[in-house]
Scaffold this motif. Structure first.
Motif, PDB file in Angstrom:
ATOM      1  N   VAL A  52     -99.285 -30.300  -8.802  1.00 53.54           N
ATOM      2  CA  VAL A  52     -99.678 -31.394  -9.667  1.00 53.54           C
ATOM      3  C   VAL A  52    -100.988 -32.182  -9.169  1.00 53.54           C
ATOM      4  CG1 VAL A  52     -98.464 -33.682  -9.633  1.00 53.54           C
ATOM      5  CG2 VAL A  52     -96.864 -31.794  -9.136  1.00 53.54           C
ATOM      6  N   GLY A  53    -101.706 -32.294  -8.125  1.00 59.94           N
ATOM      7  CA  GLY A  53    -103.077 -32.940  -8.298  1.00 59.94           C
ATOM      8  C   GLY A  53    -104.383 -32.192  -8.829  1.00 59.94           C
ATOM      9  N   ARG A  54    -103.441 -30.926  -8.795  1.00 56.54           N
ATOM     10  CA  ARG A  54    -104.306 -29.844  -9.727  1.00 56.54           C
ATOM     11  C   ARG A  54    -104.848 -30.459 -11.229  1.00 56.54           C
ATOM     12  NH1 ARG A  54    -109.331 -29.085 -11.299  1.00 56.54           N
ATOM     13  NH2 ARG A  54    -109.221 -26.562 -12.687  1.00 56.54           N
ATOM     14  N   GLY A  55    -102.936 -30.328 -11.493  1.00 55.38           N
ATOM     15  CA  GLY A  55    -102.876 -30.680 -13.111  1.00 55.38           C
ATOM     16  C   GLY A  55    -103.407 -31.874 -13.511  1.00 55.38           C
ATOM     17  N   ARG A  56    -103.763 -32.883 -12.824  1.00 57.30           N
ATOM     18  CA  ARG A  56    -104.341 -33.929 -12.763  1.00 57.30           C
ATOM     19  C   ARG A  56    -105.966 -34.349 -12.537  1.00 57.30           C
ATOM     20  NH1 ARG A  56    -101.198 -38.739  -8.894  1.00 57.30           N
ATOM     21  NH2 ARG A  56    -102.263 -39.863 -10.202  1.00 57.30           N
ATOM     22  N   ASP A  57    -106.119 -33.536 -12.089  1.00 55.48           N
ATOM     23  CA  ASP A  57    -108.068 -33.079 -12.213  1.00 55.48           C
ATOM     24  C   ASP A  57    -108.243 -33.488 -10.384  1.00 55.48           C
ATOM     25  OD1 ASP A  57    -109.776 -31.041 -12.193  1.00 55.48           O
ATOM     26  OD2 ASP A  57    -110.877 -32.856 -13.558  1.00 55.48           O
ATOM     27  N   ILE A  58    -107.248 -33.736  -9.666  1.00 53.45           N
ATOM     28  CA  ILE A  58    -107.780 -34.311  -8.380  1.00 53.45           C
ATOM     29  C   ILE A  58    -108.359 -33.837  -7.641  1.00 53.45           C
ATOM     30  CG2 ILE A  58    -107.377 -37.243  -9.350  1.00 53.45           C
ATOM     31  CD1 ILE A  58    -105.066 -36.753  -7.206  1.00 53.45           C
ATOM     32  N   VAL A  59    -107.046 -32.652  -7.775  1.00 51.65           N
ATOM     33  CA  VAL A  59    -107.453 -31.093  -6.343  1.00 51.65           C
ATOM     34  C   VAL A  59    -108.884 -30.247  -7.060  1.00 51.65           C
ATOM     35  CG1 VAL A  59    -106.003 -29.424  -4.731  1.00 51.65           C
ATOM     36  CG2 VAL A  59    -105.692 -31.600  -5.300  1.00 51.65           C
ATOM     37  N   PRO A  60    -109.339 -29.695  -7.019  1.00 52.47           N
ATOM     38  CA  PRO A  60    -110.459 -28.444  -7.081  1.00 52.47           C
ATOM     39  C   PRO A  60    -109.104 -26.895  -7.363  1.00 52.47           C
ATOM     40  CG  PRO A  60    -111.711 -29.460  -5.299  1.00 52.47           C
ATOM     41  CD  PRO A  60    -109.890 -29.880  -4.889  1.00 52.47           C
ATOM     42  N   GLY A  61    -110.075 -26.286  -8.567  1.00 52.62           N
ATOM     43  CA  GLY A  61    -108.622 -25.328  -8.424  1.00 52.62           C
ATOM     44  C   GLY A  61    -109.410 -24.454  -7.925  1.00 52.62           C
ATOM     45  N   ASN A  62    -109.753 -24.307  -6.955  1.00 57.07           N
ATOM     46  CA  ASN A  62    -110.682 -23.240  -6.379  1.00 57.07           C
ATOM     47  C   ASN A  62    -109.985 -23.034  -4.736  1.00 57.07           C
ATOM     48  OD1 ASN A  62    -112.096 -24.766  -5.668  1.00 57.07           O
ATOM     49  ND2 ASN A  62    -114.355 -23.282  -5.117  1.00 57.07           N
ATOM     50  N   TYR A  63    -110.054 -23.937  -4.076  1.00 54.64           N
ATOM     51  CA  TYR A  63    -109.058 -25.124  -3.176  1.00 54.64           C
ATOM     52  C   TYR A  63    -108.077 -24.758  -3.232  1.00 54.64           C
ATOM     53  CZ  TYR A  63    -106.857 -28.030   0.418  1.00 54.64           C
ATOM     54  OH  TYR A  63    -105.690 -28.547   0.489  1.00 54.64           O
ATOM     55  N   LEU A  64    -107.042 -25.029  -4.870  1.00 50.58           N
ATOM     56  CA  LEU A  64    -105.352 -25.015  -4.887  1.00 50.58           C
ATOM     57  C   LEU A  64    -104.691 -23.358  -5.134  1.00 50.58           C
ATOM     58  CD1 LEU A  64    -103.125 -26.006  -5.418  1.00 50.58           C
ATOM     59  CD2 LEU A  64    -103.819 -25.726  -7.912  1.00 50.58           C
ATOM     60  N   ALA A  65    -106.455 -22.901  -5.342  1.00 54.33           N
ATOM     61  CA  ALA A  65    -105.634 -20.767  -5.843  1.00 54.33           C
ATOM     62  C   ALA A  65    -106.100 -20.328  -4.362  1.00 54.33           C
ATOM     63  CB  ALA A  65    -106.947 -20.211  -6.635  1.00 54.33           C
ATOM     64  N   LEU A  66    -106.615 -21.004  -3.074  1.00 56.42           N
ATOM     65  CA  LEU A  66    -106.224 -20.580  -1.859  1.00 56.42           C
ATOM     66  C   LEU A  66    -105.174 -21.099  -0.525  1.00 56.42           C
ATOM     67  CD1 LEU A  66    -108.153 -19.136   0.610  1.00 56.42           C
ATOM     68  CD2 LEU A  66    -109.018 -21.341   1.374  1.00 56.42           C
ATOM     69  N   ARG A  67    -105.182 -22.208  -1.224  1.00 49.84           N
ATOM     70  CA  ARG A  67    -104.022 -23.095  -0.490  1.00 49.84           C
ATOM     71  C   ARG A  67    -102.421 -22.171  -0.974  1.00 49.84           C
ATOM     72  NH1 ARG A  67    -101.224 -25.024   1.750  1.00 49.84           N
ATOM     73  NH2 ARG A  67    -100.806 -26.664   1.113  1.00 49.84           N
ATOM     74  N   TRP A  68    -102.579 -22.067  -2.163  1.00 56.61           N
ATOM     75  CA  TRP A  68    -101.649 -21.136  -3.081  1.00 56.61           C
ATOM     76  C   TRP A  68    -101.425 -19.555  -1.923  1.00 56.61           C
ATOM     77  CZ3 TRP A  68     -96.046 -21.700  -4.953  1.00 56.61           C
ATOM     78  CH2 TRP A  68     -96.176 -22.704  -5.688  1.00 56.61           C
ATOM     79  N   ALA A  69    -102.564 -18.744  -1.582  1.00 58.04           N
ATOM     80  CA  ALA A  69    -102.013 -17.342  -1.697  1.00 58.04           C
ATOM     81  C   ALA A  69    -102.175 -17.520   0.044  1.00 58.04           C
ATOM     82  CB  ALA A  69    -103.851 -16.978  -1.570  1.00 58.04           C
ATOM     83  N   ILE A  70    -102.589 -18.639   0.956  1.00 60.29           N
ATOM     84  CA  ILE A  70    -102.025 -18.947   2.511  1.00 60.29           C
ATOM     85  C   ILE A  70    -101.061 -19.654   2.744  1.00 60.29           C
ATOM     86  CG2 ILE A  70    -102.820 -20.566   4.113  1.00 60.29           C
ATOM     87  CD1 ILE A  70    -105.784 -20.178   3.337  1.00 60.29           C
ATOM     88  N   SER A  71    -100.246 -20.349   1.454  1.00 60.92           N
ATOM     89  CA  SER A  71     -98.921 -20.918   1.763  1.00 60.92           C
ATOM     90  C   SER A  71     -97.930 -19.759   1.349  1.00 60.92           C
ATOM     91  CB  SER A  71     -98.867 -21.952   0.826  1.00 60.92           C
ATOM     92  OG  SER A  71     -99.940 -22.927   1.138  1.00 60.92           O
ATOM     93  N   ILE A  72     -97.885 -19.139   0.361  1.00 60.46           N
ATOM     94  CA  ILE A  72     -96.923 -18.856   0.470  1.00 60.46           C
ATOM     95  C   ILE A  72     -96.494 -17.481   1.559  1.00 60.46           C
ATOM     96  CG2 ILE A  72     -96.604 -15.751  -0.851  1.00 60.46           C
ATOM     97  CD1 ILE A  72     -97.723 -17.472  -3.426  1.00 60.46           C
ATOM     98  N   VAL A  73     -98.205 -16.824   2.026  1.00 60.11           N
ATOM     99  CA  VAL A  73     -97.760 -16.185   3.740  1.00 60.11           C
ATOM    100  C   VAL A  73     -97.116 -17.193   4.614  1.00 60.11           C
ATOM    101  CG1 VAL A  73     -98.509 -14.622   5.505  1.00 60.11           C
ATOM    102  CG2 VAL A  73     -99.833 -14.338   3.205  1.00 60.11           C
ATOM    103  N   VAL A  74     -97.210 -18.366   4.843  1.00 60.89           N
ATOM    104  CA  VAL A  74     -96.898 -19.794   6.179  1.00 60.89           C
ATOM    105  C   VAL A  74     -95.586 -19.759   5.738  1.00 60.89           C
ATOM    106  CG1 VAL A  74     -96.575 -21.582   6.318  1.00 60.89           C
ATOM    107  CG2 VAL A  74     -99.020 -20.366   6.626  1.00 60.89           C
ATOM    108  N   LEU A  75     -95.121 -19.689   4.258  1.00 54.21           N
ATOM    109  CA  LEU A  75     -93.231 -19.998   4.004  1.00 54.21           C
ATOM    110  C   LEU A  75     -92.647 -18.201   4.120  1.00 54.21           C
ATOM    111  CD1 LEU A  75     -94.064 -22.104   0.394  1.00 54.21           C
ATOM    112  CD2 LEU A  75     -92.919 -22.529   3.117  1.00 54.21           C
ATOM    113  N   ALA A  76     -93.266 -17.407   3.713  1.00 54.15           N
ATOM    114  CA  ALA A  76     -92.315 -16.301   3.865  1.00 54.15           C
ATOM    115  C   ALA A  76     -91.939 -15.859   5.709  1.00 54.15           C
ATOM    116  CB  ALA A  76     -93.553 -14.958   3.387  1.00 54.15           C
ATOM    117  N   VAL A  77     -93.291 -16.309   6.041  1.00 54.26           N
ATOM    118  CA  VAL A  77     -92.879 -16.138   7.655  1.00 54.26           C
ATOM    119  C   VAL A  77     -91.737 -17.448   8.079  1.00 54.26           C
ATOM    120  CG1 VAL A  77     -93.879 -16.640  10.046  1.00 54.26           C
ATOM    121  CG2 VAL A  77     -95.379 -15.172   8.475  1.00 54.26           C
TER     122      VAL A  77
END
Length: 160
Positions: A120-145
C-alpha cells in the motif's frame, strides 16, 4: 537505491533466510530437536519483524525524507513500531502460554500485514519499488517456511 548497496541488500536478505530455512530443516528431519528449532525460529522471526519496522523509521528520518509530508513520515514512524509489537506478542505467547502454534500464527499475520502495508505504501509512493520487490521475494519464503512449520506443529509430525 544505488545499485551496489541494493546488490548487497539482496545478498544479505538471502542470508537472512538461513535461520528460517535451517530451523525448518531441523523441524522436518529431527523430531527430538524440533521444539528447540521451533522456539529459535519464533525468536528470530520476532527479531526480523522488529527490523522490518525499523526500516520505515530509516525512511522517515532520512535527511529530506523519502516524502516531504510530515503526516506521512509520522505514519511511517507509527508503522515502524507495529511489527516489533507483533513480534513481542508472539514471544509473550510462546513464553507465557507455551503456545508455539499461536506464536507462529501471530508471526505469519505480522509478516503478511507488513508486506501488505508496504505494498500500500508503494502505491502511495512512500516505499521504494526495488525495496518492495526484495521484500516480496523474501517474505514469500518466510511465509512459506512459517506456514509449513505451523502445519507440522499442528498435525504433530514432529513428535519423536
Amino acid at each position: 537505491m544505488n545499485r551496489a548497496p541494493f546488490t548487497i541488500a539482496v545478498l544479505l536478505g538471502i542470508a537472512g533466510l538461513i535461520p528460517f530455512l535451517a530451523g525448518l530443516a531441523v523441524i522436518v528431519t529431527d523430531p527430538t530437536r524440533a521444539p528447540l528449532a521451533t522456539t529459535v525460529m519464533i525468536d528470530y522471526g520476532a527479531c526480523i519483524l522488529a527490523f522490518l519496522g525499523a526500516v520505515h523509521w530509516g525512511f522517515a528520518l532520512e535527511p529530506g525524507g523519502v516524502v516531504p509530508e510530515a503526516r506521512l513520515n509520522n505514519q511511517r514512524l507509527l508503522f515502524g513500531v507495529l511489527p516489533a509489537l507483533v513480534g513481542w506478542l508472539a514471544l509473550l505467547v510462546l513464553s507465557l502460554a507455551q503456545a508455539p502454534r499461536l506464536a507462529i500464527a501471530i508471526l505469519i499475520a505480522g509478516f503478511f500485514a507488513t508486506i501488505v502495508a508496504e505494498t500500500v505504501g508503494r502505491g502511495r509512493d512512500i516505499v521504494p519499488g526495488n525495496y518492495l520487490a526484495l521484500r516480496w521475494a523474501i517474505s514469500i519464503v518466510v511465509l512459506a517456511v512459517l506456514i509449513v512449520a505451523l502445519f507440522i506443529e499442528a498435525v504433530g509430525m514432529r513428535q519423536g
